[in-house]
Design an enzyme around this catalytic site. Sequence first.
Site, PDB file in Angstrom:
ATOM      1  N   TRP A  61       1.104  -1.546  -0.048  1.00  0.00           N
ATOM      2  CA  TRP A  61      -0.125   0.205   0.265  1.00  0.00           C
ATOM      3  C   TRP A  61       0.561   0.687  -0.007  1.00  0.00           C
ATOM      4  O   TRP A  61       1.592   1.082  -0.050  1.00  0.00           O
ATOM      5  CB  TRP A  61      -0.785  -0.273   1.162  1.00  0.00           C
ATOM      6  CG  TRP A  61      -0.557  -0.169   2.066  1.00  0.00           C
ATOM      7  CD1 TRP A  61       0.206  -0.842   2.534  1.00  0.00           C
ATOM      8  CD2 TRP A  61      -0.976   0.391   3.693  1.00  0.00           C
ATOM      9  NE1 TRP A  61       0.665  -0.488   4.471  1.00  0.00           N
ATOM     10  CE2 TRP A  61      -0.575  -0.274   5.159  1.00  0.00           C
ATOM     11  CE3 TRP A  61      -2.167   1.175   3.467  1.00  0.00           C
ATOM     12  CZ2 TRP A  61      -0.308   0.439   5.991  1.00  0.00           C
ATOM     13  CZ3 TRP A  61      -2.883   1.409   5.035  1.00  0.00           C
ATOM     14  CH2 TRP A  61      -2.084   0.495   6.359  1.00  0.00           C
ATOM     15  N   ASN A  62       0.209   2.451  -0.218  1.00  0.00           N
ATOM     16  CA  ASN A  62       1.213   3.301  -0.521  1.00  0.00           C
ATOM     17  C   ASN A  62      -0.262   4.704  -0.145  1.00  0.00           C
ATOM     18  O   ASN A  62      -0.924   5.027   0.426  1.00  0.00           O
ATOM     19  CB  ASN A  62       1.258   4.493  -1.974  1.00  0.00           C
ATOM     20  CG  ASN A  62       1.812   2.844  -3.231  1.00  0.00           C
ATOM     21  OD1 ASN A  62       3.289   2.354  -2.477  1.00  0.00           O
ATOM     22  ND2 ASN A  62       1.291   1.966  -3.587  1.00  0.00           N
ATOM     23  N   HIS A  69      -5.989  19.943  -7.243  1.00  0.00           N
ATOM     24  CA  HIS A  69      -5.928  20.375  -9.041  1.00  0.00           C
ATOM     25  C   HIS A  69      -5.382  19.307  -9.478  1.00  0.00           C
ATOM     26  O   HIS A  69      -4.495  20.103 -10.501  1.00  0.00           O
ATOM     27  CB  HIS A  69      -6.320  22.155  -9.141  1.00  0.00           C
ATOM     28  CG  HIS A  69      -7.339  22.220  -8.216  1.00  0.00           C
ATOM     29  ND1 HIS A  69      -8.470  23.059  -9.029  1.00  0.00           N
ATOM     30  CD2 HIS A  69      -7.738  23.109  -6.819  1.00  0.00           C
ATOM     31  CE1 HIS A  69      -9.355  23.370  -7.679  1.00  0.00           C
ATOM     32  NE2 HIS A  69      -8.701  23.299  -6.891  1.00  0.00           N
ATOM     33  N   HIS A  73      -9.802  16.775 -12.823  1.00  0.00           N
ATOM     34  CA  HIS A  73     -10.166  17.203 -11.223  1.00  0.00           C
ATOM     35  C   HIS A  73     -11.406  18.427 -11.727  1.00  0.00           C
ATOM     36  O   HIS A  73     -11.760  18.927 -12.694  1.00  0.00           O
ATOM     37  CB  HIS A  73      -9.044  17.828 -10.620  1.00  0.00           C
ATOM     38  CG  HIS A  73      -8.181  18.878 -10.595  1.00  0.00           C
ATOM     39  ND1 HIS A  73      -7.674  19.001 -11.948  1.00  0.00           N
ATOM     40  CD2 HIS A  73      -8.901  20.684 -10.896  1.00  0.00           C
ATOM     41  CE1 HIS A  73      -7.365  20.604 -12.680  1.00  0.00           C
ATOM     42  NE2 HIS A  73      -8.194  21.295 -12.318  1.00  0.00           N
ATOM     43  N   ASP A  75     -13.144  21.164  -9.862  1.00  0.00           N
ATOM     44  CA  ASP A  75     -13.584  22.140  -9.241  1.00  0.00           C
ATOM     45  C   ASP A  75     -15.098  22.512  -8.821  1.00  0.00           C
ATOM     46  O   ASP A  75     -16.115  22.901  -9.777  1.00  0.00           O
ATOM     47  CB  ASP A  75     -12.841  23.569 -10.433  1.00  0.00           C
ATOM     48  CG  ASP A  75     -11.860  23.669 -10.942  1.00  0.00           C
ATOM     49  OD1 ASP A  75     -11.002  23.214 -10.462  1.00  0.00           O
ATOM     50  OD2 ASP A  75     -11.661  24.616 -12.367  1.00  0.00           O
ATOM     51  N   HIS A  79     -13.616  27.464  -4.859  1.00  0.00           N
ATOM     52  CA  HIS A  79     -12.326  27.616  -5.651  1.00  0.00           C
ATOM     53  C   HIS A  79     -12.335  29.120  -5.669  1.00  0.00           C
ATOM     54  O   HIS A  79     -11.439  29.375  -5.713  1.00  0.00           O
ATOM     55  CB  HIS A  79     -12.039  26.836  -6.502  1.00  0.00           C
ATOM     56  CG  HIS A  79     -10.670  26.963  -7.425  1.00  0.00           C
ATOM     57  ND1 HIS A  79      -9.831  26.990  -6.919  1.00  0.00           N
ATOM     58  CD2 HIS A  79     -10.049  26.699  -8.730  1.00  0.00           C
ATOM     59  CE1 HIS A  79      -8.174  26.855  -7.481  1.00  0.00           C
ATOM     60  NE2 HIS A  79      -9.110  26.755  -8.907  1.00  0.00           N
ATOM     61  N   HIS A 207     -13.052  31.072 -14.601  1.00  0.00           N
ATOM     62  CA  HIS A 207     -13.344  30.555 -13.428  1.00  0.00           C
ATOM     63  C   HIS A 207     -14.189  31.476 -12.075  1.00  0.00           C
ATOM     64  O   HIS A 207     -15.050  31.197 -10.991  1.00  0.00           O
ATOM     65  CB  HIS A 207     -12.388  30.672 -12.164  1.00  0.00           C
ATOM     66  CG  HIS A 207     -10.826  29.524 -12.806  1.00  0.00           C
ATOM     67  ND1 HIS A 207     -10.671  29.280 -13.866  1.00  0.00           N
ATOM     68  CD2 HIS A 207     -10.823  28.476 -12.066  1.00  0.00           C
ATOM     69  CE1 HIS A 207      -9.807  28.259 -13.800  1.00  0.00           C
ATOM     70  NE2 HIS A 207     -10.423  27.310 -12.980  1.00  0.00           N
TER      71      HIS A 207
END
Length: 258
Positions: A61-62, A69, A73, A75, A79, A207
Site C-alpha cells: 500500500w501507498n 487540482h 479534476h 473545481d 475554489h 473561473h
Amino acid sequence: MPVLEALIAALRSGAIEIVDLTAPLSETTPVIRLPEPFGNTLSFSLREISRYDDRGPGWYWNDIVTGEHTGTHFDAPVHWITGRDGADVAQIPADHLIAPAVVLDFSAQASADPDFLLEVDHIRTWEAEHGPLPADGWLLYRTGWDARSASQQEFLNADETGPHTPGVSIECARWLANEAPVRGFGVETVGTDAGRAHSFDPPFPCHASLLGAGKYGLTQLQNLAALPPTGAVVIAGPLPIIGGSGSPCRALALVERS
Ligand code: MN
C-alpha cells in the site's frame, strides 16, 4: 424490464459503451505552474508504506501525494474568490455528479491557434444544428489538447509570454455562468480558462464567472473525441474532501451505440 436491469444489460451487450475521460495519475501527469509569487501545487506521487516486506509482509500500500487540482479534476465553487461563500467539493450534491453532456468540437480551431477562444456565437451556431445546451448538464469543450497530455511542456505550451492554451472569452464565460442552462463546463486543458487568461480583464473569467455562479469546472478530460455531440451521460466523481476546493476525479461517460 426494470430500468437498472436494462442499464446493466445494455452495458454488457455494448449497447451502452463506457468511455473513460480520466487522465492516468502519475508523477508525470501535467500540473498547472503559476509564476512567482504565487503558490503552486505538488505533482502526484506515491509514497510506499510497505510492499510484501518487513514493513508489511503480506500487503502492498501507498500514501498518495496530490493536489486537489491535479490531473482530471473537479473545481468546486469555493475554489474562486467569487464563489467563496459557495459549496466546497464535499457539499456538492451527489445528484449533480451524474448529468447529460454535450461536446463542442473546436479542435481544428485550437490546432490552428492555441490561443483560440470560444465565443457565445460559436455556441449559438452549434445549438442551431444540435439543439439547446442540456439543462443542469455539462458543456464539454473539445480542443484536441488531450493529445498533448503525455508532456507537461506540450500540455502547458508556455513560452516567454506565458502559457498558450485554448479557453473562452470573457463574454462567453459570463454567458455560460448567467445565461446558459448548464451546471458545469469541462475542458481538456489544465484549467477551464485560457492559458493567457491571467492577462484578461477580469483575469481568469471562466473561473470567476462560473464558480461565482455556483457552477462547476471539470478539467484535463481525455477521449472527448469518442463522444457524440449530444446524448452522452457523464459520471464525475470527486472525493468528498471536507472544505476542499476541488478534487481529482474519475470521469466516465456513458454513450449509446446503435
Ligand atoms: Mn482546478
